[in-house]
Design an enzyme around this catalytic site. Structure first.
Site, short mmCIF file in Angstrom:
data_model
loop_
_atom_site.label_atom_id
_atom_site.label_comp_id
_atom_site.label_asym_id
_atom_site.label_seq_id
_atom_site.Cartn_x
_atom_site.Cartn_y
_atom_site.Cartn_z
N GLY A 49 -82.80 -10.76 31.39
CA GLY A 49 -81.31 -10.76 30.85
C GLY A 49 -81.39 -10.03 29.90
CB CYS A 50 -79.23 -10.51 26.84
SG CYS A 50 -79.13 -9.60 25.05
CG PHE A 51 -81.58 -4.60 26.04
CD1 PHE A 51 -80.61 -5.36 25.09
CD2 PHE A 51 -80.88 -3.33 26.29
CE1 PHE A 51 -79.15 -4.27 24.79
CE2 PHE A 51 -80.19 -2.82 26.81
CZ PHE A 51 -79.56 -3.26 25.58
#
Length: 224
Positions: A49-51
């Site tokens: 997902g979003c880093f």
């Protein structure tokens, strides 16, 4: 997609308890977690997902000396945030974790990855973020990393550790490309951002609650 998610998270935050955003699963340690032959620093590249949140979690793990947000899975020419956001580059938002194997094992990092950093049962998405750039993936650098990742997934699947099948992909690491400077240490620098509050801060709390032995309060920042 993440800009839309930022707005959605702000709205959802008004009506949803904080802990509802992230549900961690307490997992057993990997049955196969051999000590490395040498004490040299190691690296592991994961996507979930979003880093921002993945980086934030591993920055709070003892033994991790550096965690960098970036891109893996595609070409150098397309390793840029706006381009990766289209979802057709092969890249995933990823985090390169540098760690001291004398202080934290690869198995312990994988345990945190599957348990706290993301939900490995979500296909090509994490929470509000949708697309192959948000896929669950471990980018293995060698045969040993691949063996450990596959054996742990098999162990968790056999134990039915999750209510749904694990969809994490094992991909060969070609290259890791660091993300733009404004993405680094994002969780630490923007703790009040609605997206971070709703989606990512609960991950840090889950790490502290489930694995206190390897949690550290001061994050390992990419910039001092």
């Amino acid at each position: 997609m993440k800009r839309v998610a930022l707005f959605a998270a702000a709205i959802a935050l008004l009506a949803t308890p904080l802990r509802a955003a992230e549900r961690a699963v307490s997992l057993p340690p990997p049955a196969y977690d051999p000590a490395p032959a040498t004490p040299d620093a190691r690296k592991l590249v994961v996507a979930g997902g979003c880093f921002w949140g993945v980086q934030g979690v591993f920055q709070h793990v003892k033994g991790v000396t550096r965690a960098v947000s970036g891109y893996a899975g595609g070409a150098k020419e397309t390793a840029h945030y706006e381009r990766v956001g289209r979802g057709d580059t092969g890249h995933a938002e990823s985090v390169e974790i540098t760690y001291d194997p004398g202080k934290v094992s690869l198995g312990e990092l994988l345990r945190v990855y599957f348990s706290v950093a993301h939900d490995p049962t979500q296909l090509d998405r994490q929470g509000p973020d949708v697309g192959t750039q948000y896929r669950s993936a471990i980018f293995v650098a060698d045969a040993e990393q691949e063996k450990m990742a596959r054996e742990y997934i098999a162990q968790l699947s056999s134990a039915k550790a999750f209510p749904s099948p694990i969809v994490t992909r094992i991909e060969r690491l070609g290259a890791f490309y660091p993300a733009e400077a404004y993405h680094q240490d994002y969780l630490v620098r923007h703790p009040d951002a609605p997206y971070i509050v709703f989606n990512d801060l609960p991950k840090i709390e889950n790490l502290k609650r489930l694995y206190p032995a390897i949690y550290r309060g001061a994050p390992a920042l990419t910039k001092n």
